[in-house]
Scaffold this active site. Structure first.
Site, PDB file in Angstrom:
ATOM      1  N   CYS A   1      -9.271   1.010  -7.269  1.00 54.09           N
ATOM      2  CA  CYS A   1      -9.568   2.056  -6.017  1.00 54.09           C
ATOM      3  C   CYS A   1      -8.336   2.602  -5.412  1.00 54.09           C
ATOM      4  CB  CYS A   1     -10.487   1.386  -4.944  1.00 54.09           C
ATOM      5  SG  CYS A   1     -10.783   2.543  -3.503  1.00 54.09           S
TER       6      CYS A   1
ATOM      7  N   THR B   1     -31.611   3.571  12.610  1.00 50.55           N
ATOM      8  CA  THR B   1     -32.476   4.544  12.191  1.00 50.55           C
ATOM      9  C   THR B   1     -32.452   5.584  13.045  1.00 50.55           C
ATOM     10  OG1 THR B   1     -34.880   4.641  11.493  1.00 50.55           O
ATOM     11  CG2 THR B   1     -34.478   3.155  13.492  1.00 50.55           C
ATOM     12  N   TYR B   2     -32.865   6.978  12.651  1.00 52.74           N
ATOM     13  CA  TYR B   2     -33.064   8.106  13.478  1.00 52.74           C
ATOM     14  C   TYR B   2     -34.742   8.607  13.458  1.00 52.74           C
ATOM     15  CZ  TYR B   2     -28.028   7.752  13.092  1.00 52.74           C
ATOM     16  OH  TYR B   2     -26.888   7.413  13.042  1.00 52.74           O
TER      17      TYR B   2
ATOM     18  N   THR C   1     -36.310   9.330  10.991  1.00 52.00           N
ATOM     19  CA  THR C   1     -36.309  10.689  10.364  1.00 52.00           C
ATOM     20  C   THR C   1     -35.957  10.312   8.661  1.00 52.00           C
ATOM     21  OG1 THR C   1     -33.862  11.257  10.138  1.00 52.00           O
ATOM     22  CG2 THR C   1     -35.289  12.284  11.831  1.00 52.00           C
TER      23      THR C   1
ATOM     24  N   THR D   1     -38.915   3.930   9.274  1.00 51.56           N
ATOM     25  CA  THR D   1     -38.096   3.724   7.802  1.00 51.56           C
ATOM     26  C   THR D   1     -37.806   2.200   7.401  1.00 51.56           C
ATOM     27  OG1 THR D   1     -35.902   4.224   8.649  1.00 51.56           O
ATOM     28  CG2 THR D   1     -36.846   6.137   8.129  1.00 51.56           C
TER      29      THR D   1
ATOM     30  N   GLU E   1     -27.793  10.972   5.608  1.00 47.49           N
ATOM     31  CA  GLU E   1     -28.916  10.061   5.094  1.00 47.49           C
ATOM     32  C   GLU E   1     -28.358   9.171   3.986  1.00 47.49           C
ATOM     33  OE1 GLU E   1     -33.274  11.376   6.354  1.00 47.49           O
ATOM     34  OE2 GLU E   1     -32.224  12.660   4.969  1.00 47.49           O
TER      35      GLU E   1
END
Length: 549
Positions: free
Chosen positions: A189, A443-444, A446, A455, A520
């Site tokens: 990296c 979490t939202y 959605t 979720t 997301e």
């Protein structure tokens, strides 16, 4: 002229006081213009004579200063610094000296720049976060600008990283950055290696160490084996690895130092996963982040291609999938979640069945690999920071090699790892624990275009699949759910980003969850890096516990 008058000092730009920043900016401007004046009459490289080579060094140093100014003009959270940096660059240009321009298309090669929060457009709360980060590091890096999709997590991440690198702790500052370099180099990296090379030198690190691990103190060289196994096959770590480090006579580590080092190694192995998984672009002031060449007519410069900024084939892959297909994908996933919840409510599998499903999933994870999964030799500039370049990830069940499953009921973070870290490196256990919890519970409600969705089942499947790949088993989890919720393209992405992140591509990123938002997909990456970090920590801390008992 007084000695040091020509030196460009950047520290004052991190001040919260605008008057202090203004003074610092004026001093920077004058120092740069004094450096620029004699260079107006000097040709740029290539050079051959000794006098010309001296000029080359002057140009090289000056170009680095200009690249830093360019970064400040785009990435500093303080508007006055952005504007004045731009103004100084213009003054230099008016002297007939070429100035740099950014390469690439924003902080991520995978996420369109317009979808990422632009510096200067943040709200007051986010501005405070940006200012804190800038004050601590002297930069607002691309990782921060991509993580900003999830401010609650970002705040916890920055707090933890700041503590690990800059607050009181067992290890000296230059050791911390060097360990970061060693960890990032295991996954080739160069993004993280470059950042920490600069930080290492800034805190007084010896430049000779950067010529290769063999030039670092024996104590750090001894850490190489643990770094290697932890990055690629953490299930192989034993108390013997720990004993070799703690009983190395004059080169031995203390327990507290070793825990600090282990946390740094796991942090940067995981951050390498995030860097590749989200396609993080080189920083503007680092190699590959800027160019002194004028833009090409097509606005698609060959340097963009050589620096890995979008292959044309990859740029179009996302558009080749129909919206209706993607929409069906989301609907099907939600339907599976609903059915699994109903099955859970109706019947519960026996312990024997649950154990069998774990073994099946563990075995199947061996056969999840990408079609372009081929060995690549690491670049020399990165590989010199570690030994045994051929040592990489191997599935633990391959070739009949059996590694016992680590049952979370026998050794887990909450009951064992957390208290051990907190005891030997106070407060860090608390910070890491908070970061794990935020990532796992974030979490939202959605999913793509749907709202009010629970979720938790999906998040748990992702987390447990990663731990399953590392041989870690939760007795109360039905591993049959993983195959229902995670399709093959998603599994390929997860396994690549977690186990061999240097092989992650934009094609892989685009091919899973095609109708989901970029925020997301970044959220998925937060789950991946925290689950990976916890898995590595569990194996290392278990070995330390066994050594202590």
């Amino acid at each position: 002229m007084a000695e040091g008058e020509n030196e460009v000092r950047w520290d004052g730009l991190c001040s919260r006081d605008s008057a202090a920043r203004d003074t610092a900016l004026e001093n920077i401007k004058q120092a740069i213009l004094r450096k620029a004046e004699p260079l107006r009459s000097v040709k740029e490289p290539p050079y051959r004579s000794p006098e010309q080579l001296l000029n080359a060094a002057s140009w090289d140093e000056f170009n680095k200063i200009l690249a830093r100014l360019l970064m400040l003009s785009k990435r500093c959270p303080f508007k006055d610094v952005r504007e004045k940096s731009q103004s100084v660059l213009k003054c230099v240009q008016e002297l007939g000296i070429r100035i740099p321009r950014p390469l690439g298309h924003g902080p991520s090669r995978f996420i369109p720049e317009k979808e990422i929060l632009q510096v200067g457009n943040e709200d007051a709360q986010m501005h405070t976060l940006f200012a804190d980060s800038f004050a601590a590091l002297g930069r607002l890096d691309n990782i921060t600008l991509v993580m900003v999709f999830h401010p609650q997590y970002l705040e916890s991440f920055l707090k933890t990283q700041h503590y690990l690198l800059q607050m009181d702790g067992p290890l000296p500052l230059h050791y911390r950055h060097y360990i970061g370099i060693m960890a990032a180099a295991r996954h080739q990296c160069s993004y993280l290696v470059n950042l920490h090379v600069n930080d290492f030198l800034h805190v007084g690190g010896d430049p000779k160490w950067l010529n290769g691990l063999e030039n670092a103190p024996q104590k750090l060289q001894n850490l190489g084996e643990l770094n290697k196994v932890l990055a690629h096959r953490p299930w192989l770590i034993t108390k013997e690895h720990i004993e070799q480090l703690l009983k190395a006579e004059e080169h031995s580590w203390s327990l507290a130092e070793l825990v600090h080092a282990v946390v740094l190694l796991t942090h940067y192995h995981s951050l390498a996963s995030f860097t590749f998984g989200c396609g993080i672009s080189p920083e503007i002031h680092c190699d590959g982040g800027h160019t002194f060449r004028p833009p090409s007519v097509s606005n698609y410069c060959i340097c963009d291609i050589t620096n890995g900024n979008h292959s044309m084939e990859e740029m179009h892959v996302a558009g080749s999938v129909s919206i209706s297909d993607s929409f069906c994908e989301v609907e099907a996933l939600m339907e599976k979640m609903k059915q699994l919840q109903e099955c859970r409510d109706e019947e519960e599998a026996s312990q024997e069945e649950m154990a069998s499903r774990f073994e099946i999933e563990k075995r199947e994870s061996m056969f999840v690999f990408s079609s372009d999964d081929e060995e690549t030799a690491p670049a020399r500039d990165v590989s010199r920071h570690f030994e045994d370049t051929s040592y990489g990830y191997k599935d633990f069940s391959r070739h009949g090699m059996h590694v016992p499953t680590l049952r979370v009921q026998d050794y887990c973070w909450e009951d064992h790892g957390y208290s051990l870290v907190n005891r030997l490196y106070p407060d860090v256990g608390q910070l890491i624990d908070e970061k794990f919890h935020i990532a796992y519970n974030l979490t939202y409600n959605t999913m793509a275009m749907h709202k009010d969705v629970d979720t938790s089942m999906l998040r748990r499947a992702i987390w447990n699949y990663i731990h399953c790949m590392f041989g870690i088993r939760y007795d109360d989890y039905d591993y049959g759910e993983i195959n229902q919720l995670l399709d093959r393209s998603f599994k390929v992405y997860i396994k690549t980003v977690v186990c061999t992140p240097e092989k992650a591509t934009k094609r892989m990123y685009d091919s899973f969850w095609r109708q989901f938002k970029h925020s997301e997909k970044v959220h998925v990456n937060l789950l991946l890096i925290e689950a990976r970090m916890q898995a590595e920590l569990l194996y290392a801390l278990r070995a330390i516990t066994r050594y202590m008992t």
